[in-house]
Design an enzyme around this catalytic site. Sequence first.
Site, PDB file in Angstrom:
ATOM      1  CE  LYS A  77      29.960  -3.537 -45.756  1.00 45.66           C
ATOM      2  NZ  LYS A  77      28.420  -3.171 -46.214  1.00 45.66           N
ATOM      3  CB  SER A 151      26.847  -2.514 -42.795  1.00 44.85           C
ATOM      4  OG  SER A 151      26.818  -2.618 -44.240  1.00 44.85           O
ATOM      5  CB  SER A 175      25.478   0.001 -45.981  1.00 41.77           C
ATOM      6  OG  SER A 175      24.679  -0.604 -45.198  1.00 41.77           O
TER       7      SER A 175
END
Length: 603
Positions: A77, A151, A175
């Site tokens: 990420k 996210s 997330s």
Amino acid sequence: MLPTILDLTSLRAAYEAGKSPLDIIEIVIARRAASRDPAIFITPTPDDILRTEARALMERAPQPNSLPLWGIPFAVKDNIDVAGLPTTAACPAFSYQPEKDATVVARLRAAGAIVIGKTNLDQFATGLNGTRSPYGAPRSVFDKNYVSGGSSSGSAVTVASGLVSFALGTDTAGSGRVPAAFNNLVGIKPTPGLVPNVGVVPACRSVDVVTVFAPTVGDGVAIRRVMEGYDAADPFSRKAAPSSLPASGLRIGVLDGAEREFFGNRHVEALYDAAIERARALGATIVPFDYAPFREAAELLYNGPWVAERLAAVKDFLATNAADFDPTVRTIIEGAKAYDAVAAFEGRYKLEALRQKTGEEWEKVDVLMLPTSPTTYTVEEMMADPIVKNGHFGRYTNFVNLLDCAAIAVPAGFDASGHLPAGVTLIGPAFTDDALAPFADAMHRTLNAGMGKDRLTTIPEASRVPSADDGLVPIVVVGAHLTGMPLNHELTRPGGRHIKSCRTAPDYRLFVLPDTVPPKPGLVREPGFDGKGLEVEVWKVTPEAFGRFVQNIPAPLGIGKVTLDDGSQISGFLCEAHAIEGAREITQLGGWRAYVTGQSIRK
């Protein structure tokens, strides 16, 4: 031919059959180029660099599967630092070039894993849906009209679509779990502090957690164990104190009455009820509990002073670059200005009062099982009402880090039309991370819904998570058997499992043993010596492998009880005292790895 989903078992079998990391990288490059979702990656690792890293790995560790994650491709990420790739947090104006890997990335690379690229996210990790990014909105692998969850949106899609074996996300409000539910994956959310956050752009620094998306629980747990371990550079890092759960007759808390809220999604509600029945069939005792105090705690994360932590993370950048923020993200973060120090303390008092109330519910149950998300939405629906609908996703996730829990999200099946997936999450008290895994794995296996977008594949038996009484023997290693060291294959080849990285108690000293091939250290205990402890790893092997291992240990080394920094005692390598006379002491370096690294630099 490789399967669609690149689980660890399949890749390791391919390597044993003669494939090389370079072969796998070429397949990954081809799959990445053919991907139909242009919003997955923010910065892909260039093809030539991937090939170079694969070759470097083969030079460093030429034996197949000689490292725990030898040749395993993964994605990161883009709020987690990877040296050589920019970190953007999905905000181009914020972009910077990190000088070194985040701690978790460094540990995974040392274990043999290869970074395929940096993935898209809700900007500054603010959101649970995956639409808040100037780089686009990654979509569910099952329907491009639907959100992927956020996210950690891009990370989940990379695993579910077969581009990588696992991916890193972060989790403040859910997330690392919601995207797993929307993409038929497992989401491993460690206890806060178990995995260090050094090199991670914070959302809410006090409750952020680095997470793992994986095809199976066994894969996710194995990867988490490589990442975990105390890091003094992270002020919120903690030394693990593993907590157990009953081996049988697990009391599982489930939603009841008015607290069952699915926002009209009867399909997800039906899948939750089916999950409850599967848990019952696996021997669990189902216990309705009062979710209200957990819900009230969850509301503090976005509707309380904790939102001010999001402002604390980016306040200087916001002051000069407000126009560069996603509008919804900016609205949320600027809302923090309504809270002052008094509100922060009042929020803390309320959280502690709610913690006491939830404690009364924990006395009734061992584990909670909740819908990972009570519903899902199309991208169009989310964009039309971004704050309210995003809030729906977090109804059963937002409290988990605030209340210091471990969690594992697992698939729960598909709706009645076989169209969209949902998930459930098993949640336990702090440091029940390993204890949750066997039941979570059993729940996933009994579902028979495949892995990621491959709904027909069978979960490999080799990835099964054994029960707590697994019959394996733990052993502490300190030198040439550490991850990435020349003799680590003596643990990995017979199926040894890395349990954790930790340190010894303070009263141990470390020496370089002369004339050993490969070079080896001697660990000696000296009662009264006040050191800082030495870096070691705990592995588990079968009794047969342990017996062969002990039989082949050369003098002056032997096996004895090693006391660790948590007070536990585990069999491990020790050295006869006479062998260290005149030997070079390296205790001050903190461990064998630091010594070997220093030697390499000097060469």
